[in-house]
Design a protein around this motif. Structure first.
Motif, short mmCIF file in Angstrom:
data_model
loop_
_atom_site.label_atom_id
_atom_site.label_comp_id
_atom_site.label_asym_id
_atom_site.label_seq_id
_atom_site.Cartn_x
_atom_site.Cartn_y
_atom_site.Cartn_z
N GLU A 38 0.68 -1.37 -0.14
CA GLU A 38 -0.22 0.09 0.01
C GLU A 38 0.91 1.45 -0.07
N CYS A 39 1.81 1.45 0.80
CA CYS A 39 2.88 2.46 0.97
C CYS A 39 3.38 2.71 -0.30
N ARG A 40 4.01 1.71 -1.13
CA ARG A 40 4.49 1.80 -2.45
C ARG A 40 3.59 2.73 -3.45
N TYR A 41 2.42 2.11 -3.46
CA TYR A 41 1.54 2.65 -4.25
C TYR A 41 1.15 4.23 -4.16
N TRP A 74 2.13 10.04 -4.72
CA TRP A 74 2.54 11.19 -4.20
C TRP A 74 3.55 11.84 -5.32
N TRP A 75 4.29 10.83 -6.06
CA TRP A 75 5.10 11.24 -7.12
C TRP A 75 4.46 11.73 -8.35
N GLN A 76 3.35 11.16 -8.39
CA GLN A 76 2.29 11.43 -9.46
C GLN A 76 2.00 12.93 -9.51
N LEU A 77 1.77 13.50 -8.32
CA LEU A 77 1.16 14.75 -7.97
C LEU A 77 2.23 15.79 -8.63
N GLU A 113 2.67 7.63 -13.64
CA GLU A 113 3.42 7.08 -12.23
C GLU A 113 2.65 5.71 -12.13
N VAL A 114 1.20 6.16 -11.81
CA VAL A 114 0.55 5.28 -11.15
C VAL A 114 -0.98 5.53 -11.77
#
Length: 114
Positions: A35-38, A43-46, A52-53
């Motif tokens: 869950e943390c990974r996704y 977070w990165w996608q923002l 990214e996801v």
């Protein structure tokens, strides 16, 4: 549904940083690694204009309470800056800061063993 439009939906970098801090500090619990990974990919996608996801990946890997909050954020980003501000307040009230009790417990055991 693609999430590549999210990086452009913030009022400014300060608002993006606040949202990212909440995801990092209150949603992404490293005791739940998948869950943390996704959540961290989200977070990165923002801040990125590329994929990214996906929403589908989030739905498969993030549990319901946090998924609901993430989907609310996506909607808020696409709607208005004021809704993003409201999301910040609500999420801070709902989710406490995550403290890695596993790390702290291990540190305490090592300190006591010395």
């Amino acid at each position: 549904m693609t999430l590549t439009d999210l990086s452009e939906g913030f009022r400014d970098d300060a608002q993006r940083r606040r949202v990212r801090a909440i995801i990092h500090d209150r949603l992404a619990d490293d005791r739940e690694p998948q869950e943390c990974r996704y959540l961290m990919r989200f977070w990165w996608q923002l801040g990125m204009p590329y994929q990214e996801v996906s929403v589908e990946q989030l739905r498969v890997n993030v549990r319901k309470p946090k998924l609901d909050v993430v989907e609310e954020l996506i909607s808020a980003i696409r709607t208005s800056h004021d809704r993003v501000d409201a999301w910040v307040v609500t999420t801070q009230q709902t989710f406490p800061v995550i403290h890695d009790r596993g790390f702290m417990a291990d540190s305490d055991r090592q300190r006591l063993a010395q």
